[in-house]
Design a protein around this motif. Structure first.
Motif, mmCIF file in Angstrom:
data_model
loop_
_atom_site.group_PDB
_atom_site.id
_atom_site.type_symbol
_atom_site.label_atom_id
_atom_site.label_comp_id
_atom_site.label_asym_id
_atom_site.label_seq_id
_atom_site.Cartn_x
_atom_site.Cartn_y
_atom_site.Cartn_z
ATOM 1 N N LEU A 1 0.325 43.285 42.747
ATOM 2 C CA LEU A 1 0.251 42.701 41.402
ATOM 3 C C LEU A 1 -0.831 41.629 41.349
ATOM 4 O O LEU A 1 -1.629 41.594 40.403
ATOM 5 C CB LEU A 1 1.604 42.123 40.984
ATOM 6 C CG LEU A 1 1.631 41.495 39.579
ATOM 7 C CD1 LEU A 1 1.327 42.549 38.521
ATOM 8 C CD2 LEU A 1 2.953 40.816 39.317
ATOM 9 N N GLU A 2 -0.867 40.766 42.354
ATOM 10 C CA GLU A 2 -1.899 39.730 42.392
ATOM 11 C C GLU A 2 -3.290 40.347 42.443
ATOM 12 O O GLU A 2 -4.214 39.890 41.767
ATOM 13 C CB GLU A 2 -1.685 38.817 43.596
ATOM 14 C CG GLU A 2 -0.469 37.920 43.471
ATOM 15 C CD GLU A 2 -0.135 37.186 44.768
ATOM 16 O OE1 GLU A 2 -0.938 37.276 45.734
ATOM 17 O OE2 GLU A 2 0.910 36.526 44.809
ATOM 18 N N LYS A 3 -3.441 41.384 43.236
ATOM 19 C CA LYS A 3 -4.726 42.074 43.346
ATOM 20 C C LYS A 3 -5.124 42.686 42.006
ATOM 21 O O LYS A 3 -6.278 42.617 41.584
ATOM 22 C CB LYS A 3 -4.641 43.159 44.426
ATOM 23 C CG LYS A 3 -5.934 43.869 44.682
ATOM 24 C CD LYS A 3 -5.770 44.919 45.773
ATOM 25 C CE LYS A 3 -7.007 45.767 45.911
ATOM 26 N NZ LYS A 3 -6.834 46.861 46.860
ATOM 27 N N SER A 4 -4.155 43.275 41.309
ATOM 28 C CA SER A 4 -4.469 43.900 40.021
ATOM 29 C C SER A 4 -4.815 42.858 38.962
ATOM 30 O O SER A 4 -5.650 43.106 38.102
ATOM 31 C CB SER A 4 -3.316 44.791 39.552
ATOM 32 O OG SER A 4 -2.271 44.028 39.010
ATOM 33 N N VAL A 5 -4.190 41.690 39.043
ATOM 34 C CA VAL A 5 -4.518 40.615 38.091
ATOM 35 C C VAL A 5 -5.953 40.141 38.331
ATOM 36 O O VAL A 5 -6.724 39.955 37.383
ATOM 37 C CB VAL A 5 -3.509 39.448 38.205
ATOM 38 C CG1 VAL A 5 -3.996 38.220 37.450
ATOM 39 C CG2 VAL A 5 -2.145 39.879 37.681
ATOM 40 N N ARG A 6 -6.334 39.964 39.600
ATOM 41 C CA ARG A 6 -7.719 39.570 39.914
ATOM 42 C C ARG A 6 -8.704 40.646 39.435
ATOM 43 O O ARG A 6 -9.760 40.336 38.890
ATOM 44 C CB ARG A 6 -7.876 39.323 41.410
ATOM 45 C CG ARG A 6 -7.334 37.976 41.865
ATOM 46 C CD ARG A 6 -7.799 37.637 43.267
ATOM 47 N NE ARG A 6 -7.399 38.628 44.260
ATOM 48 C CZ ARG A 6 -6.223 38.647 44.896
ATOM 49 N NH1 ARG A 6 -5.332 37.716 44.647
ATOM 50 N NH2 ARG A 6 -5.955 39.584 45.784
ATOM 51 N N ALA A 7 -8.350 41.904 39.645
ATOM 52 C CA ALA A 7 -9.215 42.999 39.193
ATOM 53 C C ALA A 7 -9.351 42.991 37.679
ATOM 54 O O ALA A 7 -10.456 43.173 37.143
ATOM 55 C CB ALA A 7 -8.659 44.340 39.666
ATOM 56 N N ALA A 8 -8.233 42.752 36.983
ATOM 57 C CA ALA A 8 -8.280 42.705 35.515
ATOM 58 C C ALA A 8 -9.148 41.541 35.043
ATOM 59 O O ALA A 8 -9.906 41.672 34.076
ATOM 60 C CB ALA A 8 -6.868 42.587 34.951
ATOM 61 N N GLU A 9 -9.063 40.408 35.729
ATOM 62 C CA GLU A 9 -9.907 39.265 35.365
ATOM 63 C C GLU A 9 -11.381 39.610 35.553
ATOM 64 O O GLU A 9 -12.218 39.294 34.710
ATOM 65 C CB GLU A 9 -9.536 38.041 36.215
ATOM 66 C CG GLU A 9 -8.221 37.419 35.825
ATOM 67 C CD GLU A 9 -7.750 36.347 36.813
ATOM 68 O OE1 GLU A 9 -8.338 36.248 37.924
ATOM 69 O OE2 GLU A 9 -6.803 35.628 36.485
ATOM 70 N N ASP A 10 -11.698 40.264 36.675
ATOM 71 C CA ASP A 10 -13.086 40.660 36.932
ATOM 72 C C ASP A 10 -13.589 41.650 35.887
ATOM 73 O O ASP A 10 -14.728 41.566 35.436
ATOM 74 C CB ASP A 10 -13.221 41.293 38.322
ATOM 75 C CG ASP A 10 -13.089 40.266 39.434
ATOM 76 O OD1 ASP A 10 -13.175 39.056 39.147
ATOM 77 O OD2 ASP A 10 -12.877 40.686 40.593
ATOM 78 N N LEU A 11 -12.732 42.586 35.519
ATOM 79 C CA LEU A 11 -13.146 43.626 34.571
ATOM 80 C C LEU A 11 -13.299 43.105 33.147
ATOM 81 O O LEU A 11 -14.002 43.720 32.340
ATOM 82 C CB LEU A 11 -12.138 44.776 34.586
ATOM 83 C CG LEU A 11 -12.142 45.625 35.852
ATOM 84 C CD1 LEU A 11 -10.920 46.530 35.885
ATOM 85 C CD2 LEU A 11 -13.419 46.438 35.935
ATOM 86 N N THR A 12 -12.636 42.007 32.825
ATOM 87 C CA THR A 12 -12.675 41.509 31.448
ATOM 88 C C THR A 12 -13.634 40.336 31.278
ATOM 89 O O THR A 12 -13.592 39.671 30.248
ATOM 90 C CB THR A 12 -11.266 41.098 30.981
ATOM 91 O OG1 THR A 12 -10.730 40.139 31.899
ATOM 92 C CG2 THR A 12 -10.361 42.300 30.874
ATOM 93 N N ARG A 13 -14.491 40.116 32.263
ATOM 94 C CA ARG A 13 -15.525 39.090 32.087
ATOM 95 C C ARG A 13 -16.400 39.480 30.917
ATOM 96 O O ARG A 13 -16.450 40.640 30.520
ATOM 97 C CB ARG A 13 -16.397 38.984 33.335
ATOM 98 C CG ARG A 13 -15.772 38.182 34.442
ATOM 99 C CD ARG A 13 -16.679 38.221 35.599
ATOM 100 N NE ARG A 13 -16.668 39.613 36.046
ATOM 101 C CZ ARG A 13 -17.323 40.089 37.057
ATOM 102 N NH1 ARG A 13 -18.092 39.326 37.741
ATOM 103 N NH2 ARG A 13 -17.246 41.354 37.404
ATOM 104 N N THR A 14 -17.139 38.499 30.420
ATOM 105 C CA THR A 14 -18.012 38.789 29.278
ATOM 106 C C THR A 14 -18.975 39.905 29.637
ATOM 107 O O THR A 14 -19.419 40.018 30.773
ATOM 108 C CB THR A 14 -18.814 37.537 28.872
ATOM 109 O OG1 THR A 14 -19.561 37.086 30.002
ATOM 110 C CG2 THR A 14 -17.890 36.451 28.387
#
Length: 150
Positions: free
Chosen positions: A99-112
């Motif tokens: 879950l933590e890994k997926s949250v970091r991935a989601a943050e990376d993917l939703t950068r501007t």
């Protein structure tokens, strides 16, 4: 110099050579500009290819993240009403580390969003090798005397 040129009178031969030199200057200038244009175009194409590959990697990561979240919500999508502790449900279905890994991935993917120029900037050193010599080879002037160049 060909035999035909030797038969010309001296002034005519000089004029012919000057015309040839001026014509060659134009041709060589055009060739140099075309070469730099191709090199810069190639740089942009490579940067676009790198960006496309990165976007494909982002797509794979997004798909993996979506699968993980689907596992968290399935088989019963409404986990709010599930019996027991929701936190333990996360631990059981996907694990906290995932879950933590997926949250970091989601943050990376939703950068501007980026316009792809970062990849071009990364190739600045390649441009820096040939552009100074190219620019030093020419004298740039405005069309009218005393007009600013830029």
């Amino acid at each position: 110099m060909s035999a035909e040129h030797r038969r010309l009178e001296r002034r005519r031969r000089l004029a012919t050579l000057c015309a040839f030199a001026l014509d060659m200057e134009v041709l060589l200038t055009d060739a140099a500009v075309a070469m730099v244009e191709k090199m810069v175009g190639s740089l942009f194409r490579r940067a676009e290819r790198t960006r496309s590959e990165r976007l494909m990697d982002d797509t794979r990561l997004l798909k993996e993240t979506a699968r993980l979240h689907a596992r968290l919500g399935g088989p019963s999508p409404d986990v709010r009403w599930a019996e027991g502790d929701v936190l333990s449900l996360v631990g059981e279905r996907i694990g906290w580390e995932a879950l933590e890994k997926s949250v970091r991935a989601a943050e990376d993917l939703t950068r501007t969003g980026e316009d792809g120029l970062a990849e071009v900037v990364d190739r600045y050193t390649a441009v820096r090798r040939f552009v100074p010599a190219f620019l030093a080879s020419f004298v740039f002037q405005a069309a009218r005397p005393n007009d600013p160049l830029f």
